[in-house]
Design an enzyme around this catalytic site. Structure first.
Site, PDB file in Angstrom:
ATOM      1  N   ARG A  89      51.067  36.283  74.778  1.00 27.47           N
ATOM      2  CA  ARG A  89      50.979  37.376  73.808  1.00 27.47           C
ATOM      3  C   ARG A  89      52.317  38.088  73.684  1.00 27.47           C
ATOM      4  O   ARG A  89      52.711  38.505  72.603  1.00 27.47           O
ATOM      5  CB  ARG A  89      49.883  38.355  74.245  1.00 27.47           C
ATOM      6  CG  ARG A  89      49.638  39.502  73.256  1.00 27.47           C
ATOM      7  CD  ARG A  89      48.356  40.225  73.615  1.00 27.47           C
ATOM      8  NE  ARG A  89      48.085  41.307  72.675  1.00 27.47           N
ATOM      9  CZ  ARG A  89      48.386  42.575  72.889  1.00 27.47           C
ATOM     10  NH1 ARG A  89      48.996  42.928  74.022  1.00 27.47           N
ATOM     11  NH2 ARG A  89      48.080  43.501  72.010  1.00 27.47           N
ATOM     12  N   ASP A 149      38.314  48.334  61.632  1.00 28.19           N
ATOM     13  CA  ASP A 149      37.359  48.383  62.740  1.00 28.19           C
ATOM     14  C   ASP A 149      36.287  49.450  62.480  1.00 28.19           C
ATOM     15  O   ASP A 149      35.099  49.238  62.743  1.00 28.19           O
ATOM     16  CB  ASP A 149      38.088  48.692  64.048  1.00 28.19           C
ATOM     17  CG  ASP A 149      39.315  47.831  64.236  1.00 28.19           C
ATOM     18  OD1 ASP A 149      39.236  46.829  64.952  1.00 28.19           O
ATOM     19  OD2 ASP A 149      40.364  48.181  63.642  1.00 28.19           O
ATOM     20  N   HIS A 176      44.288  48.649  67.862  1.00 33.68           N
ATOM     21  CA  HIS A 176      43.566  47.703  67.012  1.00 33.68           C
ATOM     22  C   HIS A 176      43.465  46.406  67.812  1.00 33.68           C
ATOM     23  O   HIS A 176      44.310  45.524  67.723  1.00 33.68           O
ATOM     24  CB  HIS A 176      44.319  47.481  65.703  1.00 33.68           C
ATOM     25  CG  HIS A 176      43.726  46.384  64.855  1.00 33.68           C
ATOM     26  ND1 HIS A 176      42.418  46.407  64.425  1.00 33.68           N
ATOM     27  CD2 HIS A 176      44.258  45.230  64.376  1.00 33.68           C
ATOM     28  CE1 HIS A 176      42.179  45.328  63.709  1.00 33.68           C
ATOM     29  NE2 HIS A 176      43.282  44.598  63.670  1.00 33.68           N
TER      30      HIS A 176
END
Length: 314
Positions: A89, A149, A176
Site C-alpha cells: 500500500r 460512504d 475514506h
C-alpha cells in the site's frame, strides 16, 4: 479571475469519465475540459458526452491540456494508479503522490485561484499532498472524503427501516477506508433519534442489530469491485453533488476530506469530517458532538493516516 461556470476533470478513467458525464447531465457547468495522459481517451470521452448534449443543457465539453485549466473555478482530480501485484500500500501511495505532484505542478503554471477537489485514492493522503504541493489556501484544496460512504450508509439504513433514505441523517467520518466510523450517537430519521425510531419501527430487534449494517457499508466497495471490477457511478454522483454546492454557493454540510488542525483534537492532517461547502470551498469545519467511543475511533482512524504520512516524503 476564475469563471464559476468552467471546470476541468483531470483523469479520464472510469471515475473521471463517469464524473464528467454526471456533471454534464445535470448541467452544473457550461464549459468543461477533460485532461488525461492518454489524449485519445480524453478526446473520445469528450466526444461521446458531447453527443448527448442535445438531451442535456447547452454545454461546451472538449479534451485539452493543462493550459486549458486557465480560469477554471473547479479542478477535479481523479487520476491515479491502481495497486500492482506484489506492491505494498505504501508503494502505491508513493507512486500516486508522484502523479499528484506532477498534476498539481502543471495546474499551478496556469491557475492558482481554482478549487482543487481530490478524488484519487487514497483520497485523504493525496488531499494532504495536493495541499502541500499547491501552496493553495486550506479552504481551496479538499477531497471527496466520506461523502460516498455516508450516502451508502443512508441508503442501507433507509432500505432496512423502510423509509426514504433522504430522511435518514447520519455521518460516516474519518479515513475514506477501513478505519472510518459511523457517528451513531447523532443519527436520526427526520429528527427522531435512531434508537427511538428503531424501537417504534418494528424492523429490527434493537439498534445493535441494525448497526451491523455498518460492516456492509465498509465492505460495499469491495463487493462492487468483485462483481464489476470498479466503482464509479456513486462516486461520480458524490463529486457532482460537491460541485453543485460550490457552483450554487449552497453552504451545505458534507463530510469532505479537509485540512484539520485543532478540531476533534486532531492536527495537521486531512480527514473526512463535516464541513460547510460553498463558493469559496470549505468555509467552516463543523465540530459535531461525538460520544467517547466515537472520539477514540476517530483518533485511531486519524492515527492510521498519520502513520502513512510519516512514511512518505512530500
Amino acid at each position: 479571475m476564475v469563471d464559476i461556470h468552467k471546470c476541468a476533470v483531470v483523469g479520464c478513467g472510469f471515475v473521471g469519465a463517469a464524473t464528467a458525464f454526471s456533471l454534464a447531465e445535470r448541467g452544473v457547468f457550461s464549459e468543461m475540459v477533460l485532461i488525461d495522459r492518454n489524449s485519445d481517451k480524453a478526446e473520445g470521452e469528450a466526444m461521446d458526452i458531447s453527443h448527448a448534449i442535445p438531451m442535456f443543457k447547452p454545454m461546451k465539453i472538449y479534451s485539452g491540456d493543462y493550459s486549458d485549466v486557465k480560469n477554471c473555478s473547479l479542478i477535479i482530480i481523479t487520476a491515479g494508479s491502481g495497486q500492482k501485484q506484489g506492491e505494498t500500500r505504501l508503494d502505491l501511495v508513493n507512486r500516486n503522490i508522484g502523479i499528484m505532484k506532477e498534476i498539481v505542478t502543471e495546474i499551478k503554471k496556469y491557475n492558482d485561484e481554482a478549487i482543487l477537489l481530490i478524488v484519487s485514492n487514497p483520497v485523504d493522503i493525496l488531499t494532504y499532498a495536493a495541499l502541500k504541493f499547491s501552496g493553495f489556501p486550506e479552504n481551496r484544496v479538499f477531497g471527496s472524503g466520506t461523502v460516498l460512504d455516508t450516502a451508502r450508509l443512508k441508503y442501507m439504513l433507509g432500505e432496512h427501516l423502510g423509509v426514504d433514505s433522504r430522511n435518514v441523517h447520519a455521518f460516516i467520518i474519518g479515513e475514506h477506508g477501513d478505519s472510518e466510523l459511523a457517528v451513531w450517537s447523532g443519527a436520526n430519521v427526520s429528527g427522531v433519534n435512531l434508537d427511538t425510531f428503531c424501537e417504534a419501527c418494528g424492523k429490527c430487534a434493537d439498534s445493535h442489530n441494525m448497526r451491523e449494517l455498518f460492516n456492509d457499508v465498509v465492505n460495499s466497495a469491495y463487493e462492487v469491485i468483485e462483481r464489476k471490477g470498479a466503482t464509479y457511478y456513486a462516486i461520480a454522483a458524490s463529486v457532482r453533488r460537491i460541485a453543485e454546492c460550490i457552483v450554487r454557493d449552497e453552504h451545505s454540510v458534507m463530510p469532505v476530506s479537509c485540512y484539520v488542525s485543532g478540531h476533534y483534537g486532531l492536527s495537521d492532517i486531512c480527514v473526512g469530517v463535516p464541513a460547510i461547502v460553498g463558493r469559496s470551498g470549505v468555509e467552516k469545519i463543523i465540530d459535531i458532538e461525538l460520544d467517547g467511543n466515537e472520539q477514540k475511533s476517530l483518533e485511531v482512524s486519524a492515527g492510521k493516516l498519520r502513520e502513512v504520512l510519516d512514511g512518505i516524503k512530500l
